[in-house]
Design a protein around this motif. Sequence first.
Motif, PDB file in Angstrom:
ATOM      1  N   GLN A 293      89.574  86.374  50.822  1.00 42.62           N
ATOM      2  CA  GLN A 293      88.201  86.854  50.592  1.00 42.62           C
ATOM      3  C   GLN A 293      86.843  85.958  51.603  1.00 42.62           C
ATOM      4  O   GLN A 293      85.837  86.776  51.010  1.00 42.62           O
TER       5      GLN A 293
ATOM      6  N   LYS B  70      84.767  84.465  54.242  1.00 41.58           N
ATOM      7  CA  LYS B  70      84.518  84.680  55.533  1.00 41.58           C
ATOM      8  C   LYS B  70      84.502  83.932  56.530  1.00 41.58           C
ATOM      9  O   LYS B  70      84.972  84.483  57.494  1.00 41.58           O
ATOM     10  N   GLU B  71      85.292  82.748  56.364  1.00 40.20           N
ATOM     11  CA  GLU B  71      85.763  81.929  57.001  1.00 40.20           C
ATOM     12  C   GLU B  71      87.371  81.327  56.909  1.00 40.20           C
ATOM     13  O   GLU B  71      87.387  81.096  55.982  1.00 40.20           O
TER      14      GLU B  71
END
Length: 832
Positions: free
Chosen positions: A33, A35-36
């Motif tokens: 979940q 971003k990276e």
Amino acid sequence: MYSNGTESLIKQAREIQESELQKFYSRLIKLLQGKEHGHETIDSLQRLRVIVFATKYTRTLPPELHKSLLWLLSSPVEQLQVLSSAVLRETLPLAAQAENYDQDGNSQLNTHAAAVLLAQAQSGDDLSALCTQLLRGLDSRPSEGPTTHLLPHTLPIVNSILTHSPESLTEDNVTLLSKKLVDWLRYASTTQGGGASSGGFFTGSRSRQPLPIAELDGTVSGDFFTVLCVGQGFTEDQWMNVYSFSMLRHWLLTFHSVPIADTANRLQLSFSLSHSISNDDRSEMDGSVVSVVSVTSSSSRLLPPKERLREKAFQYCQRLVEQSDRKAQKKTDADLQKACLVEAVCILDSVCVEDPSFVYRVFPCIKALFGRLSSDLSFARVLLPVAQFYLNHGEMAAVDCDCVWNLVLGRFPAELFNDPFLAHELLRFLRLNLENVQLRVPQYIRHFPNLLKFLAWDSPAVIDDFVDLLPSMVTSGTALELLHTLLDLPCLSATLLLQHRSMCLPISDPGGRNQASVNAFRNPTFRGLFLFLLRGEAGTGDTIDRLSTLLELLSEAADWPRVVQCAQTVPILLHIFFNTVVNVADRSLLGQVLLVMLERSSLLLNIPKYITEIHRVFSRQLINLCKLHPSLVIDQSHELLEFAGATANVYNKQEVYTHVVLVLGEYLSVSYDSRCSTKLITSCFETLEAVLFEITSSAPRPGTGCPAPRAITTLMSALAKLASRSHDLIPRVSLLLSKLRNVSSGGFVSWCEDDEDLDSILTLGEELCALLKMPGVAQSVLNPPPHVTAPRWHQDTNAAMPLQLRALTRLAQAHASHAQHTPTSPSPRTST
């Protein structure tokens, strides 16, 4: 076998507890979940891959994790795509949820997503539903949703389904995709993808005009778009044109067969189409160049979708053939031309196989292509599909195909024997079409010396092909020459190497390797010998009289790696040859084969292991031939006795010599051939007697070892068998065997080094002497009739043995049953 570390990881994955697994799922969901996605995410996905792979049952992932993995399929990082795809393929889909691609564009359909779709299809119905959904996406309009990103991946998925489960496509699916293939193949845009500025750098977008596509030679294309058109960029429908062409042949072969009953109608329709001209379709008349194939487009609209696709495939491939005549500006484009030509000709062949009415329309194009390419050997691999077309349709078109086969079977092996790709494709072509080639190509048998050059040059790569092809080369007319050629394969391998080196080395290079052989190859005196080995056709000369000279010239090639590799394949091929020749040759020809075996046993390239293996093959096949045709021993008795009477053969060809003596002693009998006379038996006995006396009464010659004990015992047994058939010879063989025993009792024996072998020889001599004292018994023991050596008493209903066995069996069963039911009486002592 896995390494210790891998086995440890698999064991941990199998033994993981449910609670620990749920914690791992939760941690991985949080990572996905984010971003990276860094190294920790990749490591966790790799661990999940091991967990789902290591168990024998299929796991079901939590819905949230499952959805996150689906999103990863469209990740820009390919490693994440690969890992998520690998995990999803090993898991079950969510309950009441099919793994369909998102048609709203939320999930991009790519190769890895396609693998998941195919892996999680549980049945043919699932695949059929998947096909319907994919094809519905192809048929949607751009305004209905962003489907352009789906197009490039749809056809590969459909092609995979087509390969594994073609029945999953419904008739509606086939019709729809046939229509779409027609549109993509024939009506792709003719302008380059992306505009090009007609002004300077600062003109901006005001002057951007789409440029037309170009041909490979740089000229502007005046006809419809094909895979051989070039430009700065391509539009979506142009890419679909390329994808459609790549799967066109597979699609045609799977779904576009034409009933034979419809052939006459299609011939008439094809004739009318080829002569009709219509201007209704403006899109096909654009451009400065209008090809002949464009003229029939409007008329072809009258055809059903499947037949219309076949018509467009014909037009497309015909245009590719025309485009291939243009000179490409880059080498990669020239290679592309050749690849597209191969595929185009194969598609045209498939079209004609399915619908013979196209033969008369396609043949002029194929004939012109062959005439244009036949002089350039760089197009050899392109010409093989052309040869396939001639093989399939030459008879129907009533054309002379000799020029094609003289090129394919003549020049190609002779000049391109060192091209591994051509060798593989040509031999595969012959294997796949062997029945038709034998029936329609008389040059095939005649060119077997040429084809064997592929084997001589690269034996390990093509030996499997020749295992299948060799039986077809064995005929009554080629058997003898083919046997010589197989035995000369190492010489041919060396000669091909010399030919290759002589073209690379300067005329005078005293420091070059193997210069003596190269000089001999260039010497006009020996040129005829080498040219015979390099002959392209059978029946063009004979070099057996000078073969010893040739073997001497090539003696230094005995340790060349390529020659040694070639020599290792010869015994395999010889077994195949002999197993085939017994079915196609009569007794006279088999007699000549036997003589070749005797003659060539001393005329082989001096590779020690090779000579040993060939002698072993000859020995085994000699027994098989004489067992199959015992009369061969009488037919070739003179040559066999001449071979058996040469004492040197006992030392130089022990294996072959032993078996020659064996067949003489076994089959030189009236019971096998009424022509066997007492005179012939006596002559054979005297020959073998002289050899046995010579090798057991003197020491071996310097440089030669002792004779093989098996050869001595075989000579003794053969003499005893011959004497049992002519009783006048019994005193002579008894005297010889007694002398042998007396010589051995004196101590050291020069002709036998091993004491155990000597004891066995003397024991056999005593047994034979004792047996020959009773001639009647000796006749029965040493010459048993066939029904004794190969009894079938348990099967022959006319013999008494089966009746006796059945009677004894019933008696034994009755006795056992009686003993089981009779009560045991008490002993007298106990009762008292």
